[in-house]
Design a protein around this motif. Sequence first.
Motif, mmCIF file in Angstrom:
data_model
loop_
_atom_site.group_PDB
_atom_site.id
_atom_site.type_symbol
_atom_site.label_atom_id
_atom_site.label_comp_id
_atom_site.label_asym_id
_atom_site.label_seq_id
_atom_site.Cartn_x
_atom_site.Cartn_y
_atom_site.Cartn_z
ATOM 1 N N GLY A 206 -3.504 7.153 -4.857
ATOM 2 C CA GLY A 206 -2.934 5.856 -4.510
ATOM 3 C C GLY A 206 -1.440 5.764 -4.716
ATOM 4 O O GLY A 206 -0.897 4.660 -4.826
ATOM 5 N N ARG A 207 -0.742 6.906 -4.747
ATOM 6 C CA ARG A 207 0.701 6.904 -4.992
ATOM 7 C C ARG A 207 1.461 7.064 -3.676
ATOM 8 O O ARG A 207 1.012 7.736 -2.750
ATOM 9 C CB ARG A 207 1.083 8.059 -5.928
ATOM 10 C CG ARG A 207 0.417 7.974 -7.276
ATOM 11 C CD ARG A 207 0.677 9.221 -8.089
ATOM 12 N NE ARG A 207 2.057 9.320 -8.544
ATOM 13 C CZ ARG A 207 2.550 10.361 -9.200
ATOM 14 N NH1 ARG A 207 1.780 11.404 -9.453
ATOM 15 N NH2 ARG A 207 3.804 10.372 -9.588
ATOM 16 N N THR B 70 0.841 -1.202 0.000
ATOM 17 C CA THR B 70 0.000 0.000 0.000
ATOM 18 C C THR B 70 0.875 1.251 0.000
ATOM 19 O O THR B 70 2.074 1.179 0.300
ATOM 20 C CB THR B 70 -0.911 -0.009 1.232
ATOM 21 O OG1 THR B 70 -0.096 -0.180 2.406
ATOM 22 C CG2 THR B 70 -1.916 -1.145 1.143
ATOM 23 N N PRO B 71 0.315 2.411 -0.319
ATOM 24 C CA PRO B 71 1.113 3.644 -0.345
ATOM 25 C C PRO B 71 1.784 3.931 0.994
ATOM 26 O O PRO B 71 1.248 3.648 2.064
ATOM 27 C CB PRO B 71 0.076 4.719 -0.680
ATOM 28 C CG PRO B 71 -0.979 3.998 -1.449
ATOM 29 C CD PRO B 71 -1.068 2.643 -0.810
#
Length: 231
Positions: free
Chosen positions: A140-141, A67-68
């Motif tokens: 989502g980065r 996940t980020p």
Amino acid sequence: MILFRNILFVTVFYPVSAMMVLLSPAIALGGQRAVMRWATTWTRFHGLCTRWLLGIRVVVEGHRPATPALYPAKHQAMFETLELQRLLDAPAMVLKRELIDIPLWGWAARRYGAIVVDRNASARAMRGMMRDAQAALAEGRSILIFPEGTRVTPGETPPLKPGFAGLYRMLNLPVVPVATDSGDVWPRKGLKRPGVVTLRFGAVVPPGLPRAEAEAKVHAAINALECDPSR
């Protein structure tokens, strides 16, 4: 042979890079995803050139979450700024304003999703940095920052700049420190040398810690290769 490798690298990498940078504003017209793909193409090309022309291999140690996350990294050479762009799947990168002010290229960097940090650290500048970071997170980065503020030579361990603490407090993300020893083969001055660059993902620093504790953990982790007795 080292001199020959460097000449070959300069002859191949920099002309192609100049062309790609000049084309980046046109690519940016296609939107953020187009710029991200273009940047990743460039960093992959850089990886091929460093491996096969300079003889520099990369060893990745540790693990990172799926996940980020917020990635504070050691900065000893241009090498890791490009290599981490690829390894971290096109993260939003914190860049100093001087780079963003470069005509055309700076506009393309903003289209990529760069997060602008102002060394004056004014309240307005910090608010702008937070907006940029939150926008990247909404996409989502992950976010990549070089928290010591500048490129340093091996052995130098300056304190963290305020930008990291601001991001840590506001974003509530897990933090994955990244240590590197790229300066050993990619010195600020002189010839680049064949060898191995280690990129070590440290233990996750959870969100919500007191600022001093979080900064101490991150500072120790990004400098872990500076005092590793096994190296």
